[in-house]
Design a protein around this motif. Structure first.
Motif, short mmCIF file in Angstrom:
data_model
loop_
_atom_site.label_atom_id
_atom_site.label_comp_id
_atom_site.label_asym_id
_atom_site.label_seq_id
_atom_site.Cartn_x
_atom_site.Cartn_y
_atom_site.Cartn_z
N LEU A 84 0.71 -1.31 -0.13
CA LEU A 84 -0.29 0.18 -0.04
C LEU A 84 0.85 1.41 0.17
O LEU A 84 1.94 1.03 0.37
N ARG A 85 0.41 2.20 -0.26
CA ARG A 85 1.05 3.55 0.05
C ARG A 85 -0.02 4.59 -0.10
O ARG A 85 -1.16 3.96 -0.19
N LEU A 86 -0.19 5.57 1.25
CA LEU A 86 -0.97 5.55 1.86
C LEU A 86 -0.51 7.61 1.99
O LEU A 86 0.64 7.83 2.43
N ARG A 87 -1.65 8.58 1.03
CA ARG A 87 -1.67 9.76 0.75
C ARG A 87 -2.09 10.57 2.37
O ARG A 87 -3.76 10.34 1.76
N VAL A 88 -1.67 11.37 3.44
CA VAL A 88 -3.08 12.05 3.67
C VAL A 88 -2.19 13.67 3.86
O VAL A 88 -1.34 13.15 4.30
N GLY A 89 -3.13 14.01 3.16
CA GLY A 89 -1.71 15.53 3.22
C GLY A 89 -0.68 15.48 2.19
O GLY A 89 -0.40 15.14 1.23
N ASN A 90 0.36 16.07 2.97
CA ASN A 90 1.86 16.37 2.56
C ASN A 90 2.28 15.50 2.98
O ASN A 90 3.59 14.65 2.78
N ARG A 91 2.00 14.26 4.03
CA ARG A 91 2.47 12.78 3.93
C ARG A 91 2.26 11.70 3.27
O ARG A 91 0.83 11.08 2.86
N ILE A 92 3.36 10.62 3.06
CA ILE A 92 2.69 9.90 2.14
C ILE A 92 3.94 8.78 3.21
O ILE A 92 4.84 8.64 3.46
N PHE A 93 3.29 7.77 3.19
CA PHE A 93 3.53 6.48 4.10
C PHE A 93 3.64 5.50 2.69
O PHE A 93 2.74 4.52 2.12
N ASP A 94 4.90 4.37 2.46
CA ASP A 94 5.12 4.24 1.23
C ASP A 94 5.01 3.01 1.18
O ASP A 94 7.15 2.35 2.11
N GLY A 95 4.30 2.09 2.01
CA GLY A 95 5.16 -0.02 2.20
C GLY A 95 4.95 -0.51 0.44
O GLY A 95 4.08 -1.75 0.69
N SER A 96 4.47 0.11 -1.06
CA SER A 96 4.36 -0.65 -1.56
C SER A 96 5.56 -1.52 -2.14
O SER A 96 6.59 -1.16 -1.55
N VAL A 97 5.75 -2.09 -2.85
CA VAL A 97 6.75 -3.41 -3.39
C VAL A 97 7.65 -2.59 -3.98
O VAL A 97 8.86 -2.00 -4.02
N SER A 98 6.52 -2.13 -5.10
CA SER A 98 7.30 -0.71 -6.13
C SER A 98 8.33 0.61 -5.07
O SER A 98 9.41 0.47 -5.67
N GLY A 99 7.94 1.43 -3.99
CA GLY A 99 8.63 1.92 -3.54
C GLY A 99 9.65 1.29 -2.61
O GLY A 99 10.57 2.19 -3.06
N LYS A 100 9.28 0.23 -2.12
CA LYS A 100 10.68 -0.93 -1.61
C LYS A 100 11.77 -0.82 -2.61
O LYS A 100 12.75 -0.87 -2.43
N LEU A 101 11.79 -1.43 -3.70
CA LEU A 101 11.64 -1.91 -4.51
C LEU A 101 12.81 -0.29 -5.33
O LEU A 101 14.42 -0.63 -5.16
N ARG A 102 12.80 0.71 -5.18
CA ARG A 102 13.05 2.06 -5.46
C ARG A 102 13.94 2.59 -4.04
O ARG A 102 15.13 2.82 -4.40
#
Length: 182
Positions: A152-170
């Motif tokens: 998952l990727r979660l965006r709350v306002g200007n904060r991003i919590f990136d637990g996505s596979v693509s984010g981890k690969l980056r």
């Protein structure tokens, strides 16, 4: 003065009025309906902006069209029409809803996932991440994005919590590149 600042001031005034008259929830529900009407019918703004129609015709239109709404909302609309500020109505409503969400401890958030999330999953995400952003709960909008591969990727306002596979690969790629450049 920018339209955004003006819209915020009208929203704030309406919020204070709602607080004084204990009508915050009623105003919110009416304004959500109003926002849908204005978003769905661009002709309303065109009519209210049109110079051929008199101010009295425009005010009568507002009174007749929104007669089931509270007097405060109708009077605010008439005031906006009178001051030629029709174009800020939708923005003003957005600011009002933001103020209500802040008062209730709710934040709007976008959650990106590979598939549509169930209500139970959305509830768990809200319960997990709301305290991390200092809120009681999150108003989640699920956006299906196959490019995140998983997680998952979660965006709350200007904060991003990136637990996505693509984010981890980056992140792994950045570590490898920086390690090779040393």
């Amino acid at each position: 003065m920018s339209q955004s600042i003006i819209a915020k001031r009208y929203a704030d005034a309406l919020f204070q009025l709602g607080k004084e008259k204990a009508k915050l929830e009623q105003f919110e529900s009416e304004l959500v309906t109003l926002r849908d009407v204005f978003r769905g019918n661009k002709e309303i703004i065109s009519f209210l902006n049109h110079p051929r129609f008199s101010m009295e015709q425009k005010k009568k239109f507002v009174s007749d069209s929104f007669q089931s709404f509270s007097a405060e909302i109708v009077n605010t609309l008439k005031l906006l029409v009178e001051r030629h500020r029709e174009e800020i109505i939708v923005d003003m409503i957005g600011f009002y809803i933001e103020m209500m969400n802040d008062a209730k401890g709710i934040a709007d958030a976008d959650v990106y996932s590979v598939r549509e999330l169930s209500e139970a999953e959305k509830q768990r995400i809200s319960e997990t991440f709301a305290p991390k952003v200092g809120k009681q709960s999150l108003n989640l909008t699920n956006i299906v994005d196959p490019s995140i591969l998983g997680g998952l990727r979660l965006r709350v306002g200007n904060r991003i919590f990136d637990g996505s596979v693509s984010g981890k690969l980056r992140r792994i790629e950045r570590k490898l590149v920086s390690a090779n450049n040393r």
